[in-house]
Design an enzyme around this catalytic site. Structure first.
Site, PDB file in Angstrom:
ATOM      1  N   ASP A  82      -2.797   1.383   7.725  1.00 19.33           N
ATOM      2  CA  ASP A  82      -1.764   1.397   7.883  1.00 19.33           C
ATOM      3  C   ASP A  82      -0.549   1.614   8.937  1.00 19.33           C
ATOM      4  OD1 ASP A  82      -3.269   3.111   5.433  1.00 19.33           O
ATOM      5  OD2 ASP A  82      -3.765   4.757   7.130  1.00 19.33           O
ATOM      6  N   HIS A 132       1.190   5.743   1.339  1.00 23.50           N
ATOM      7  CA  HIS A 132      -0.024   5.943   2.383  1.00 23.50           C
ATOM      8  C   HIS A 132       0.292   7.063   2.448  1.00 23.50           C
ATOM      9  CE1 HIS A 132      -3.256   6.969   5.793  1.00 23.50           C
ATOM     10  NE2 HIS A 132      -1.820   7.292   6.246  1.00 23.50           N
ATOM     11  N   SER A 178       4.492   7.190   2.381  1.00 25.42           N
ATOM     12  CA  SER A 178       4.698   5.663   3.165  1.00 25.42           C
ATOM     13  C   SER A 178       4.280   4.570   1.778  1.00 25.42           C
ATOM     14  CB  SER A 178       4.467   5.538   4.310  1.00 25.42           C
ATOM     15  OG  SER A 178       5.263   6.390   5.280  1.00 25.42           O
ATOM     16  N   ASN A 195       0.806  -1.010   0.235  1.00 29.36           N
ATOM     17  CA  ASN A 195       0.034  -0.365  -0.140  1.00 29.36           C
ATOM     18  C   ASN A 195       0.630   0.618  -0.282  1.00 29.36           C
ATOM     19  OD1 ASN A 195      -2.552   1.658   0.176  1.00 29.36           O
ATOM     20  ND2 ASN A 195      -2.020   1.813   2.508  1.00 29.36           N
TER      21      ASN A 195
END
Ligand code: GAR
Length: 224
Positions: free
Chosen positions: A150, A114, A141, A112
């Site tokens: 997260d 973020h 990030s 992912n």
């Protein structure tokens, strides 16, 4: 991963899809040893679906109908992903919280991006919150996805100075430009086998990655 054939990559989006476009272009340029095999959006109206289709990729809306519970939606989503047999998955502006069961299905091979310097500013509206707190530094990030939101191990961060007079728009534009560089880079490390997931953590070049790598973008006029 370091298979002879390029790894198969599925990308999940919810909106504009600019990170998806950067990733697909990096694959096409040979910078990531992977084939993007499908782009899936939980929002049928996502702009990124048209961009994916323009690349000639399967661009698949998988909407959650109001009558359908989260588990049923995730089962449909997983079925759609698995039909493409990806070795790894990139969440690229995918704005839905995923259950632990779903995340564990793709443990160690789902990433992912973020828009914050995690662990700071998990969740939504990161640019506005950074400005409201008068932070000096901001960034993005890229991390492995784990069940807690997260919170998975961060591999690489972009860091940039918050400038006097920055607005949410100006700040997010600079952060997003940096995202388009760091996300393909991390995916290229994974596709080439440099980055691995071992014993619940990130490893780079055969050693545990104990702290995220940080790349400075746009240090502004501020002294370091
Ligand atoms: C990106 O800035 C990404 O960091 C953020 O959404 C944006 C998507 O833009 N992701 C999150 O906030 C996840 N919590 P894009 O659709 O143009 O790639």
């Amino acid at each position: 991963m370091n298979a002879a054939a390029p790894a198969r990559l599925v990308i999940l989006i919810s909106g504009r899809g600019s990170n998806m476009v950067a990733i697909v272009r990096a694959c096409q340029a040979g910078a990531i040893a992977a084939h993007p095999v499908a782009v899936i959006s939980d929002r049928p109206e996502a702009q990124g679906l048209a961009s994916a289709a323009a690349f000639g990729l399967p661009a698949l809306p998988v909407a959650r109908a109001a009558a359908v519970d989260a588990a049923a939606f995730e089962a449909t989503l997983a079925g759609t992903i698995d039909a493409y047999q990806p070795q790894f998955i990139a969440l690229a502006g995918f704005m839905r919280i995923l259950s632990a069961g779903f995340v564990e299905r793709y443990a160690g091979r789902m990433f992912n991006i973020h828009p914050s310097l995690l662990p700071a500013y998990r969740g939504l509206h990161t640019h506005a919150r950074v400005l409201a707190a008068h932070e000096r530094w901001h960034g993005a990030s890229v991390h492995f996805v784990t069940p807690q939101l997260d919170s998975g191990p961060v591999v690489l961060q972009s860091r940039l100075a918050v400038r006097p007079g920055d607005t949410e728009e100006s700040l997010s534009a600079r952060v997003q430009a940096s995202e388009h560089i760091i996300y393909p880079r991390v995916l290229s490390w994974f596709a080439s086998g440099r980055l691995t997931w071992q014993a619940g953590g990130a490893w780079l070049d055969g050693a545990p990655l104990r702290t995220p790598l940080v790349e400075d973008f746009d240090a502004g006029d501020l002294p370091h």
